[in-house]
Scaffold this motif. Structure first.
Motif, PDB file in Angstrom:
ATOM      1  N   ILE A  51       0.838  -1.206   0.000  1.00 54.16           N
ATOM      2  CA  ILE A  51       0.000   0.000   0.000  1.00 54.16           C
ATOM      3  C   ILE A  51       0.871   1.254   0.000  1.00 54.16           C
ATOM      4  O   ILE A  51       0.616   2.204  -0.742  1.00 54.16           O
ATOM      5  N   SER A  52       1.904   1.247   0.830  1.00 55.80           N
ATOM      6  CA  SER A  52       2.779   2.426   0.905  1.00 55.80           C
ATOM      7  C   SER A  52       3.532   2.635  -0.405  1.00 55.80           C
ATOM      8  O   SER A  52       3.748   3.775  -0.829  1.00 55.80           O
ATOM      9  N   TRP A  53       3.911   1.547  -1.067  1.00 58.61           N
ATOM     10  CA  TRP A  53       4.608   1.675  -2.353  1.00 58.61           C
ATOM     11  C   TRP A  53       3.695   2.257  -3.420  1.00 58.61           C
ATOM     12  O   TRP A  53       4.126   3.099  -4.206  1.00 58.61           O
ATOM     13  N   LEU A  54       2.438   1.804  -3.454  1.00 62.83           N
ATOM     14  CA  LEU A  54       1.493   2.334  -4.444  1.00 62.83           C
ATOM     15  C   LEU A  54       1.224   3.815  -4.191  1.00 62.83           C
ATOM     16  O   LEU A  54       1.128   4.610  -5.136  1.00 62.83           O
ATOM     17  N   TRP A  55       1.120   4.181  -2.917  1.00 63.69           N
ATOM     18  CA  TRP A  55       0.920   5.594  -2.580  1.00 63.69           C
ATOM     19  C   TRP A  55       2.143   6.410  -2.995  1.00 63.69           C
ATOM     20  O   TRP A  55       2.014   7.518  -3.522  1.00 63.69           O
ATOM     21  N   TRP A  56       3.338   5.849  -2.757  1.00 67.89           N
ATOM     22  CA  TRP A  56       4.563   6.554  -3.121  1.00 67.89           C
ATOM     23  C   TRP A  56       4.659   6.706  -4.641  1.00 67.89           C
ATOM     24  O   TRP A  56       5.105   7.731  -5.143  1.00 67.89           O
ATOM     25  N   GLN A  57       4.229   5.683  -5.370  1.00 70.85           N
ATOM     26  CA  GLN A  57       4.217   5.765  -6.832  1.00 70.85           C
ATOM     27  C   GLN A  57       3.326   6.907  -7.306  1.00 70.85           C
ATOM     28  O   GLN A  57       3.709   7.686  -8.179  1.00 70.85           O
ATOM     29  N   GLN A  58       2.131   7.009  -6.701  1.00 70.19           N
ATOM     30  CA  GLN A  58       1.220   8.081  -7.086  1.00 70.19           C
ATOM     31  C   GLN A  58       1.787   9.452  -6.724  1.00 70.19           C
ATOM     32  O   GLN A  58       1.652  10.412  -7.488  1.00 70.19           O
ATOM     33  N   ALA A  59       2.427   9.541  -5.555  1.00 70.74           N
ATOM     34  CA  ALA A  59       3.041  10.812  -5.150  1.00 70.74           C
ATOM     35  C   ALA A  59       4.155  11.192  -6.110  1.00 70.74           C
ATOM     36  O   ALA A  59       4.316  12.372  -6.457  1.00 70.74           O
ATOM     37  N   TYR A  60       4.912  10.213  -6.542  1.00 68.84           N
ATOM     38  CA  TYR A  60       6.014  10.455  -7.482  1.00 68.84           C
ATOM     39  C   TYR A  60       5.475  10.913  -8.842  1.00 68.84           C
ATOM     40  O   TYR A  60       5.934  11.913  -9.402  1.00 68.84           O
ATOM     41  N   LEU A  61       4.475  10.194  -9.341  1.00 70.84           N
ATOM     42  CA  LEU A  61       3.927  10.520 -10.664  1.00 70.84           C
ATOM     43  C   LEU A  61       3.209  11.866 -10.655  1.00 70.84           C
ATOM     44  O   LEU A  61       3.184  12.568 -11.683  1.00 70.84           O
ATOM     45  N   ASN A 124       0.853   2.453   9.885  1.00 69.97           N
ATOM     46  CA  ASN A 124       1.326   3.396   8.872  1.00 69.97           C
ATOM     47  C   ASN A 124       0.452   3.317   7.619  1.00 69.97           C
ATOM     48  O   ASN A 124       0.133   4.334   7.002  1.00 69.97           O
ATOM     49  N   ALA A 125       0.062   2.082   7.249  1.00 76.51           N
ATOM     50  CA  ALA A 125      -0.810   1.907   6.082  1.00 76.51           C
ATOM     51  C   ALA A 125      -2.169   2.563   6.311  1.00 76.51           C
ATOM     52  O   ALA A 125      -2.761   3.130   5.380  1.00 76.51           O
ATOM     53  N   LEU A 126      -2.680   2.501   7.535  1.00 75.68           N
ATOM     54  CA  LEU A 126      -3.951   3.159   7.849  1.00 75.68           C
ATOM     55  C   LEU A 126      -3.841   4.672   7.664  1.00 75.68           C
ATOM     56  O   LEU A 126      -4.775   5.315   7.156  1.00 75.68           O
ATOM     57  N   LEU A 127      -2.706   5.238   8.056  1.00 77.27           N
ATOM     58  CA  LEU A 127      -2.509   6.678   7.879  1.00 77.27           C
ATOM     59  C   LEU A 127      -2.424   7.030   6.397  1.00 77.27           C
ATOM     60  O   LEU A 127      -2.933   8.075   5.967  1.00 77.27           O
ATOM     61  N   ILE A 128      -1.785   6.167   5.623  1.00 76.81           N
ATOM     62  CA  ILE A 128      -1.710   6.391   4.174  1.00 76.81           C
ATOM     63  C   ILE A 128      -3.110   6.340   3.563  1.00 76.81           C
ATOM     64  O   ILE A 128      -3.467   7.168   2.711  1.00 76.81           O
ATOM     65  N   ALA A 129      -3.909   5.364   3.993  1.00 76.09           N
ATOM     66  CA  ALA A 129      -5.282   5.264   3.497  1.00 76.09           C
ATOM     67  C   ALA A 129      -6.081   6.508   3.871  1.00 76.09           C
ATOM     68  O   ALA A 129      -6.901   7.000   3.081  1.00 76.09           O
ATOM     69  N   LEU A 130      -5.844   7.032   5.059  1.00 77.78           N
ATOM     70  CA  LEU A 130      -6.550   8.232   5.507  1.00 77.78           C
ATOM     71  C   LEU A 130      -6.247   9.415   4.603  1.00 77.78           C
ATOM     72  O   LEU A 130      -7.159  10.111   4.143  1.00 77.78           O
ATOM     73  N   ILE A 131      -4.961   9.614   4.318  1.00 77.07           N
ATOM     74  CA  ILE A 131      -4.587  10.769   3.507  1.00 77.07           C
ATOM     75  C   ILE A 131      -4.980  10.566   2.043  1.00 77.07           C
ATOM     76  O   ILE A 131      -5.229  11.534   1.318  1.00 77.07           O
ATOM     77  N   ALA A 132      -5.089   9.302   1.620  1.00 77.17           N
ATOM     78  CA  ALA A 132      -5.431   9.018   0.225  1.00 77.17           C
ATOM     79  C   ALA A 132      -6.925   9.142  -0.049  1.00 77.17           C
ATOM     80  O   ALA A 132      -7.335   9.571  -1.129  1.00 77.17           O
ATOM     81  N   PHE A 133      -7.751   8.778   0.942  1.00 76.67           N
ATOM     82  CA  PHE A 133      -9.181   8.690   0.684  1.00 76.67           C
ATOM     83  C   PHE A 133     -10.023   9.739   1.405  1.00 76.67           C
ATOM     84  O   PHE A 133     -11.215   9.857   1.141  1.00 76.67           O
ATOM     85  N   VAL A 134      -9.403  10.482   2.319  1.00 77.53           N
ATOM     86  CA  VAL A 134     -10.162  11.522   3.031  1.00 77.53           C
ATOM     87  C   VAL A 134      -9.606  12.890   2.648  1.00 77.53           C
ATOM     88  O   VAL A 134      -8.509  13.265   3.081  1.00 77.53           O
TER      89      VAL A 134
END
Length: 200
Positions: A51-61, A124-134
């Motif tokens: 999950i963190s890698w996918l979020w990092w990929q989106q942040a990078y792109l 940490n993944a829960l926090l990533i989900a929070l920032i991604a979906f809220v």
């Protein structure tokens, strides 16, 4: 690979150690086999790491030109960063223990740190989900992440005190050795491997 019940058992031991209860050591296998098995924690952390890698990929792109794409090499580089963050602090801790001639404490520290990585990864993944979906949750996420880091420092210091004894300065130094290098190394390697969002 340890089963879910075994992982629960190990985490129960860590919780007892955080509560300064010696019974926690009964739940942890600190034999040579136990040290080896504790690295299965990395596989148990695979879902939140993904999950963190996918979020990092989106942040990078999001910081790159629209036509930019990333492939397998991007994730292999993230894997190198993850491996370094997992192993280098343990190696440094081992060197510190050798310097102070208490190398016998290395096995329980490795076991404790590896299994402690599981709840940390999922939170940490829960926090990533929070920032991604809220929407608009960046500020709240930053506060929660800071609280998580404080909780990690507190928990790790308590566990190390149970393992190494009541030596505040040494426990503080060991806690820093296990936490700070991964933060510095992660930032350095991400930039060196060119997987750091340019605008960040």
């Amino acid at each position: 690979m340890p089963t879910f019940k075994e992982v629960q058992y190990y985490l129960a031991g860590l919780w007892l150690l955080i509560r300064m209860d010696q019974r926690g050591f009964r739940y942890l296998d600190i034999s040579e086999r136990g040290v080896t098995r504790s690295f299965w924690a990395i596989l148990w952390c695979a879902p939140p790491i993904g999950i963190s890698w996918l979020w990092w990929q989106q942040a990078y792109l999001s910081e790159m030109p629209p036509q930019t794409s990333v492939g397998l090499a991007f994730f292999l580089r993230l894997g190198l960063v993850e491996a370094a963050n997992w192993l280098v602090p343990l190696v440094l801790a081992g060197l510190l223990l050798l310097i102070f001639k208490i190398g016998d404490k290395f096995a329980p520290i490795v076991v404790a740190v590896n299994w402690l990585g599981i709840p940390l990864a999922y939170l940490n993944a829960l926090l990533i989900a929070l920032i991604a979906f809220v929407p608009g949750s960046a500020g709240l996420t930053a506060i929660l992440w800071f609280a998580l880091m404080l909780a990690l420092i507190f928990a790790l210091a308590r566990i190390l005190r149970m393992i190494c004894g009541a030596h505040p300065l040494f426990v503080a130094a060991l806690t820093l050795v296990l936490l700070v290098p991964s933060m510095v190394l992660s930032d350095f390697l991400q930039r060196f491997l060119d997987i750091y969002p340019p605008g960040s």
